[in-house]
Design an enzyme around this catalytic site. Structure first.
Site, PDB file in Angstrom:
ATOM      1  N   GLU A  98      -4.672  16.737 -14.867  1.00 50.48           N
ATOM      2  CA  GLU A  98      -3.948  17.486 -13.848  1.00 50.48           C
ATOM      3  C   GLU A  98      -2.537  16.930 -13.708  1.00 50.48           C
ATOM      4  O   GLU A  98      -2.370  15.706 -13.640  1.00 50.48           O
ATOM      5  CB  GLU A  98      -4.676  17.362 -12.495  1.00 50.48           C
ATOM      6  CG  GLU A  98      -3.987  18.105 -11.369  1.00 50.48           C
ATOM      7  CD  GLU A  98      -4.675  17.891 -10.032  1.00 50.48           C
ATOM      8  OE1 GLU A  98      -5.273  18.839  -9.503  1.00 50.48           O
ATOM      9  OE2 GLU A  98      -4.626  16.750  -9.521  1.00 50.48           O
ATOM     10  N   TYR A 142       2.371  23.472 -10.981  1.00 50.07           N
ATOM     11  CA  TYR A 142       1.058  22.835 -11.011  1.00 50.07           C
ATOM     12  C   TYR A 142       0.358  23.248 -12.291  1.00 50.07           C
ATOM     13  O   TYR A 142       0.363  24.435 -12.644  1.00 50.07           O
ATOM     14  CB  TYR A 142       0.213  23.276  -9.804  1.00 50.07           C
ATOM     15  CG  TYR A 142      -1.216  22.768  -9.879  1.00 50.07           C
ATOM     16  CD1 TYR A 142      -1.570  21.566  -9.287  1.00 50.07           C
ATOM     17  CD2 TYR A 142      -2.186  23.469 -10.599  1.00 50.07           C
ATOM     18  CE1 TYR A 142      -2.862  21.073  -9.390  1.00 50.07           C
ATOM     19  CE2 TYR A 142      -3.477  22.974 -10.708  1.00 50.07           C
ATOM     20  CZ  TYR A 142      -3.806  21.774 -10.096  1.00 50.07           C
ATOM     21  OH  TYR A 142      -5.079  21.279 -10.211  1.00 50.07           O
TER      22      TYR A 142
END
Ligand code: GDP
Ligand code: MN
Length: 376
Positions: free
Chosen positions: A185, A101
């Site tokens: 993101e 992530y």
């Protein structure tokens, strides 16, 4: 403004970040043709501006072009958290070795950017952050320094990402800064079994203040919520689409904002909010209710009015006559307080509608609206 995944993917590609080969399709037949060009076996991904598509059934593997057509037919039109799927991305599947992530986000409170990274990507990062906060590294980034190769190596080391991700971390920073983004993101950023670092998903939020130089993204904004927002704006109403189930109508931005918090505090999530401003005539109420009720994710509506210059009896009259032109399909909880509240409540009591109920306090009304939304 949020970008669709396929738009974020395009930006990543322009900045030299590796992404899977992919095309966008708006019909099942198109998806089949894309699959033929991409080698047969593909991943079909719903293009909606919300996360958690995988869990919602909006990301599926198809073994060949015929299967791609069938899968695309299932996903096109699918409702994901109140967002209708109008396009799918057809992508070459990737053999994943590890999922990470990574995001850059503006931290307004600290006056800097924040790099958030974790070696436990792919799944729900909020869940990881909640259960094992030590698995998520948060590193402040000074705006003037930015992310250099040295910073990127620091981020990777802090989060337990392999050093090979550093080049991608620098390029993602360039996306943030050079494309006027407030958020970039990637979940998951993957290492493939071939050892390549690849962005498999992308979320980019652009700064609306920079829209004047980001016009290229304005053209295929066709999502339903934007149509609703435009329809509301055309009627002079301030409407914003959110992700939950309780429709919120209030007068004045401050009251509406605190209403959202109170609804959340009662264990429900606002589906949208609509500020009817100072005026609450029958027409404004009818327009407001029409907009709120045409959002398919709404399960209950909370009308929260504090009478000031527009007195509560006028608002009550507005609701009563709005209900003559709008077919109420969902329960409506009304809380009237302030100027002429007693008269307003009496007007609504006198015209009892089976789906309308009143509460005298904001907390009580929010609780009712939340219970109604959660019960159905
Ligand atoms: P999200 O659920 O909205 O975040 O959508 P994602 O694009 O992140 O996809 C969800 C999950 O599907 C990812 O975390 C991956 O595990 C998986 N996935 C997506 N594309 C591929 C692919 O090409 N190959 C494999 N093996 N898994 C994929
Ligand atoms: Mn994802």
């Amino acid at each position: 403004m949020d970008l669709f995944e396929h738009q974020a993917r395009q930006l990543f590609e322009e900045h030299g970040i590796l992404v899977p080969r992919a095309e966008v399709a708006r019909t099942a037949k198109e998806a089949r043709a894309c699959a033929e060009r991409l080698g047969g076996r593909v991943v079909i991904k719903a293009q909606v501006k919300t996360g958690g598509r995988g869990k919602a059934g909006g990301v599926k593997l198809a073994a060949d072009p015929a299967a791609a057509e069938i899968t695309a037919r299932q996903i096109l039109g699918m409702d994901i958290k109140g967002h209708t799927t109008r396009a799918v991305m057809v992508a070459q599947p990737v053999a994943i070795d590890a999922e990470f992530y990574v995001s850059y986000v503006l931290d307004r409170a600290a006056g800097c950017f924040l790099a958030i990274a974790s070696a436990e990507g792919g799944m729900d990062i909020e869940a990881v952050a909640a259960s094992r906060p030590e698995a998520v590294a948060r590193i402040p980034i000074a705006p003037e320094g930015g992310v250099t190769r040295a910073t990127a190596l620091d981020i990777a080391a802090a989060a337990g990402l392999p050093a090979e991700t550093a080049d991608t971390l620098v390029r993602l920073w360039h996306v943030l800064i050079r494309e006027d983004a407030l958020l970039v993101e990637v979940n998951p950023l993957v290492r493939t079994t071939q050892g390549e670092i690849l962005a498999l998903d992308g979320k980019v939020t652009l700064d609306d203040n920079a829209r004047f130089r980001q016009e290229r993204w304005g053209t295929d904004q066709e999502a339903h919520e934007q149509e609703l927002e435009a329809a509301a704006a055309a009627k002079g109403l301030n409407y914003v689409k959110l992700d939950g189930e309780v429709g919120v109508i209030g007068n004045g931005a401050g009251l509406v904002m605190s209403t959202l918090d109170v609804v959340a505090g009662c264990g429900a999530r606002p589906a949208n909010f609509l500020d009817i401003g100072g005026g609450a005539s029958a027409e404004v109420m009818a327009d407001g209710l029409t907009v709120i009720l045409s959002d398919p994710s709404v399960r209950s509506v909370f009308v929260n009015v504090f009478g000031g210059i527009t007195a509560c009896d006028a608002v009550a009259d507005g609701i009563v006559s709005a209900l003559k032109s709008v077919t109420l399909t969902k329960p409506l909880v009304v809380r009237l307080d302030g100027n002429n509240a007693a008269r307003g409540r009496a007007i609504l009591d006198g015209r009892a509608h089976p789906l309308v109920q009143q509460a005298t306090t904001m907390d009580g009304a929010a609780r009712r609206a939340a219970d109604l939304a959660n019960a159905r």
